[in-house]
Design a protein around this motif. Structure first.
Motif, PDB file in Angstrom:
ATOM      1  N   GLY A 253       0.795  -1.214   0.000  1.00 43.65           N
ATOM      2  CA  GLY A 253       0.000   0.000   0.000  1.00 43.65           C
ATOM      3  C   GLY A 253       0.828   1.263   0.000  1.00 43.65           C
ATOM      4  N   PHE A 254       0.127   2.369  -0.209  1.00 41.89           N
ATOM      5  CA  PHE A 254       0.688   3.715  -0.134  1.00 41.89           C
ATOM      6  C   PHE A 254      -0.360   4.560   0.568  1.00 41.89           C
ATOM      7  N   THR A 255      -0.255   4.646   1.911  1.00 39.53           N
ATOM      8  CA  THR A 255      -1.310   5.288   2.691  1.00 39.53           C
ATOM      9  C   THR A 255      -0.784   6.219   3.783  1.00 39.53           C
ATOM     10  N   SER A 256       0.261   5.789   4.496  1.00 41.68           N
ATOM     11  CA  SER A 256       0.870   6.628   5.527  1.00 41.68           C
ATOM     12  C   SER A 256      -0.072   6.939   6.682  1.00 41.68           C
ATOM     13  N   GLY A 257      -0.681   5.924   7.274  1.00 43.22           N
ATOM     14  CA  GLY A 257      -1.524   6.116   8.439  1.00 43.22           C
ATOM     15  C   GLY A 257      -0.923   5.449   9.670  1.00 43.22           C
ATOM     16  N   SER A 258      -1.373   5.880  10.837  1.00 46.53           N
ATOM     17  CA  SER A 258      -0.887   5.308  12.086  1.00 46.53           C
ATOM     18  C   SER A 258      -1.622   4.014  12.407  1.00 46.53           C
ATOM     19  N   GLU A 259      -1.093   3.272  13.368  1.00 51.90           N
ATOM     20  CA  GLU A 259      -1.763   2.048  13.812  1.00 51.90           C
ATOM     21  C   GLU A 259      -3.180   2.342  14.297  1.00 51.90           C
ATOM     22  N   GLU A 260      -3.323   3.385  15.085  1.00 46.09           N
ATOM     23  CA  GLU A 260      -4.630   3.726  15.648  1.00 46.09           C
ATOM     24  C   GLU A 260      -5.644   4.015  14.553  1.00 46.09           C
ATOM     25  N   GLN A 261      -5.222   4.691  13.498  1.00 48.66           N
ATOM     26  CA  GLN A 261      -6.139   5.037  12.414  1.00 48.66           C
ATOM     27  C   GLN A 261      -6.613   3.790  11.665  1.00 48.66           C
ATOM     28  N   PHE A 262      -5.727   2.845  11.421  1.00 46.10           N
ATOM     29  CA  PHE A 262      -6.132   1.613  10.737  1.00 46.10           C
ATOM     30  C   PHE A 262      -7.011   0.741  11.620  1.00 46.10           C
ATOM     31  N   LEU A 263      -6.709   0.708  12.905  1.00 49.57           N
ATOM     32  CA  LEU A 263      -7.450  -0.179  13.808  1.00 49.57           C
ATOM     33  C   LEU A 263      -8.871   0.299  14.074  1.00 49.57           C
ATOM     34  N   ARG A 264      -9.207   1.496  13.642  1.00 49.89           N
ATOM     35  CA  ARG A 264     -10.596   1.939  13.732  1.00 49.89           C
ATOM     36  C   ARG A 264     -11.474   1.223  12.708  1.00 49.89           C
ATOM     37  N   VAL A 265     -10.856   0.597  11.722  1.00 53.65           N
ATOM     38  CA  VAL A 265     -11.597  -0.073  10.650  1.00 53.65           C
ATOM     39  C   VAL A 265     -11.306  -1.569  10.616  1.00 53.65           C
ATOM     40  N   ALA A 266     -10.044  -1.935  10.664  1.00 55.04           N
ATOM     41  CA  ALA A 266      -9.638  -3.336  10.516  1.00 55.04           C
ATOM     42  C   ALA A 266      -8.995  -3.826  11.806  1.00 55.04           C
ATOM     43  N   SER A 267      -9.069  -5.132  12.014  1.00 52.03           N
ATOM     44  CA  SER A 267      -8.401  -5.720  13.171  1.00 52.03           C
ATOM     45  C   SER A 267      -6.913  -5.887  12.874  1.00 52.03           C
ATOM     46  N   SER A 268      -6.128  -6.031  13.916  1.00 49.16           N
ATOM     47  CA  SER A 268      -4.702  -6.247  13.720  1.00 49.16           C
ATOM     48  C   SER A 268      -4.456  -7.531  12.932  1.00 49.16           C
ATOM     49  N   GLU A 269      -5.270  -8.542  13.173  1.00 51.32           N
ATOM     50  CA  GLU A 269      -5.122  -9.800  12.431  1.00 51.32           C
ATOM     51  C   GLU A 269      -5.372  -9.590  10.942  1.00 51.32           C
ATOM     52  N   GLN A 270      -6.374  -8.753  10.617  1.00 56.60           N
ATOM     53  CA  GLN A 270      -6.660  -8.480   9.199  1.00 56.60           C
ATOM     54  C   GLN A 270      -5.564  -7.643   8.548  1.00 56.60           C
ATOM     55  N   MET A 271      -4.846  -6.877   9.344  1.00 56.97           N
ATOM     56  CA  MET A 271      -3.757  -6.046   8.827  1.00 56.97           C
ATOM     57  C   MET A 271      -2.424  -6.793   8.780  1.00 56.97           C
ATOM     58  N   GLU A 272      -2.316  -7.910   9.447  1.00 64.10           N
ATOM     59  CA  GLU A 272      -1.031  -8.604   9.583  1.00 64.10           C
ATOM     60  C   GLU A 272      -0.398  -8.866   8.213  1.00 64.10           C
ATOM     61  N   GLY A 273       0.858  -8.465   8.101  1.00 69.09           N
ATOM     62  CA  GLY A 273       1.623  -8.701   6.883  1.00 69.09           C
ATOM     63  C   GLY A 273       1.514  -7.628   5.830  1.00 69.09           C
ATOM     64  N   VAL A 274       0.580  -6.659   5.985  1.00 70.03           N
ATOM     65  CA  VAL A 274       0.434  -5.592   4.988  1.00 70.03           C
ATOM     66  C   VAL A 274       1.711  -4.744   4.955  1.00 70.03           C
ATOM     67  N   TRP A 275       2.114  -4.374   3.752  1.00 67.30           N
ATOM     68  CA  TRP A 275       3.262  -3.479   3.568  1.00 67.30           C
ATOM     69  C   TRP A 275       2.773  -2.064   3.263  1.00 67.30           C
ATOM     70  N   ASP A 276       3.480  -1.044   3.747  1.00 69.01           N
ATOM     71  CA  ASP A 276       3.254   0.338   3.341  1.00 69.01           C
ATOM     72  C   ASP A 276       4.567   0.844   2.761  1.00 69.01           C
ATOM     73  N   LEU A 277       4.547   1.209   1.494  1.00 73.12           N
ATOM     74  CA  LEU A 277       5.749   1.634   0.769  1.00 73.12           C
ATOM     75  C   LEU A 277       5.643   3.135   0.567  1.00 73.12           C
ATOM     76  N   ARG A 278       6.337   3.895   1.382  1.00 74.07           N
ATOM     77  CA  ARG A 278       6.142   5.344   1.477  1.00 74.07           C
ATOM     78  C   ARG A 278       7.444   6.014   1.892  1.00 74.07           C
ATOM     79  N   PRO A 279       7.470   7.328   1.883  1.00 68.16           N
ATOM     80  CA  PRO A 279       8.648   8.000   2.424  1.00 68.16           C
ATOM     81  C   PRO A 279       8.918   7.550   3.858  1.00 68.16           C
ATOM     82  N   THR A 280      10.185   7.574   4.239  1.00 71.64           N
ATOM     83  CA  THR A 280      10.550   7.136   5.585  1.00 71.64           C
ATOM     84  C   THR A 280      10.098   8.199   6.576  1.00 71.64           C
TER      85      THR A 280
END
Length: 402
Positions: A253-280
């Motif tokens: 992905g290319f999203t640049s969001g925090s853990e808290e922002q993603f966890l409002r929608v998806a569970s940590s298990e559903q996010m497991e292994g996702v990559w974010d390819l973005r500026p450091t």
């Protein structure tokens, strides 16, 4: 509408400390950013970051200009990531509030609208998270940007995904938004060099929450991997629904969001292994001591962890302080804009900038960070490796684009 109280001293206050001693004055700066709507996940943390930086600059003694010391006040307006709202907000800051220095700008459409007229104003514009390439290709001398353009990162991401051995990848995202489209275009160009193919370009809008039709279509094409580009919330729904549909393929992905922002929608298990390819950007596993302090201070002050991209705005405020002091004036905006182009990376910077010819901003007013591969592991974004980035070559390319 002014939505935040001014910081520091009253804008009307001028305190003289002894007749022959330095005067303490106030410099009001403005922020235009998305505080409501879907883009607030980027804009509100940026506005918070400018406020925090202003307080820290004031606590450290303010901005020294000759015999005077300036304390910062901040006025913040909500531009709702909308070009018309952004234009109105900046016009109020300049025409009504008398502001010369305007920070923030998380989103490209709104930022581009302001960039179209800012060069004709007695003002300086400092752009943060907005990633559309054209913002720094127009030769606007009174504009600088702390975040690198999307295609600078997209090319590095394409090389990384190809290195993982994927040959057939499907793209799902906000492809009707120009900077996401430019990321994907650069990604695809690099991916093809290794024999890869993008087999699908499926679109969602920023307000979409049900991506199952697009994902079902993609699943039937049996891709090696999925690339999701877009704002945090719709991207999180896409990750969640891909899992619910049984799509057992690597997700990038290319999203640049925090853990808290993603966890409002998806569970940590559903996010497991996702990559974010973005500026450091700000991730605790990849940050410096300045980044650790920023994260701790922001979390304590606002009761929430900062988004990874929020320090772009924090660094704007410190860059402005150093440029004003180098120019020796708050009134001469041309001198301050020129001083910004001459800045070296300063010690308070949170993002890890890659200088061009020793300077934080190149001749286009563009700053660069490295690009990074981050992966969701057990509830956290973890920095895995740096992606190949050549800021000098990209800067030369950017100078040829108009």
């Amino acid at each position: 509408m002014k939505i935040r109280a001014l910081l520091g001293c009253s804008a009307a206050t001028l305190m003289l400390v002894g007749g022959a001693h330095a005067a303490e004055k106030t410099l009001t700066i403005g922020v235009a950013d998305a505080l409501t709507g879907g883009a607030a996940v980027y804009g509100l943390p940026q506005a918070n970051s400018v406020e925090m930086a202003a307080d820290e600059i004031n606590a450290a003694g303010g901005i020294a200009v000759g015999d005077d010391t300036y304390m910062l006040d901040v006025i913040v307006y909500d531009d709702k990531a909308n070009p018309t709202e952004a234009t109105n907000a900046v016009r109020k800051l300049i025409d009504r509030d008398g502001v010369r220095y305007i920070l923030g700008f998380c989103c490209s459409g709104a930022t581009g609208a302001v960039a179209s007229f800012i060069e004709y104003e007695d003002a300086v514009m400092l752009v943060g998270n907005a990633a559309e390439r054209s913002i720094t290709t127009q030769g606007i001398s009174n504009l600088v940007r702390t975040r690198p353009p999307a295609d600078y990162t997209g090319a590095a991401a394409g090389a990384f995904v190809a290195k993982q051995g994927h040959k057939r990848i499907a793209v799902l995202g906000a492809l009707e938004t120009s900077f996401y489209a430019s990321y994907v275009e650069a990604f695809e160009e690099e991916f093809k060099k290794s024999g890869g193919e993008v087999i699908a370009h499926e679109v969602f809008a920023s307000k979409d929450r049900d991506m199952s039709p697009q994902l079902t279509k993609i699943r039937e094409m049996q891709p090696d991997a999925l690339l999701v580009v877009g704002y945090v919330e719709p991207a999180a729904f896409a990750y969640r629904q891909a899992t619910e549909l049984g799509m057992d393929v690597p997700r990038y992905g290319f999203t640049s969001g925090s853990e808290e922002q993603f966890l409002r929608v998806a569970s940590s298990e559903q996010m497991e292994g996702v990559w974010d390819l973005r500026p450091t950007e700000l991730t605790l596993q990849s940050t410096t001591d300045a980044g650790l302090a920023y994260h701790a201070n922001y979390s304590e002050r606002f009761g929430d962890a900062p988004s990874p991209s929020s320090p772009y705005a924090y660094d704007q405020a410190w860059a402005l302080k150093h440029a004003i002091e180098a120019a020796g004036s708050v009134e001469d905006t041309e001198a301050v804009a020129a001083a910004l182009r001459e800045l070296e990376v300063f010690p308070e910077a949170v993002m890890q900038y890659l200088p061009v010819e020793g300077k934080m901003f190149d001749q286009n007013g563009q700053a660069y960070t490295a690009n990074g591969a981050f992966q969701w592991q057990e509830g956290h974004w973890v920095f895995v490796e740096e992606l190949p980035s050549d800021q000098e070559a990209y800067s030369r390319f950017l100078s040829t684009v108009n």
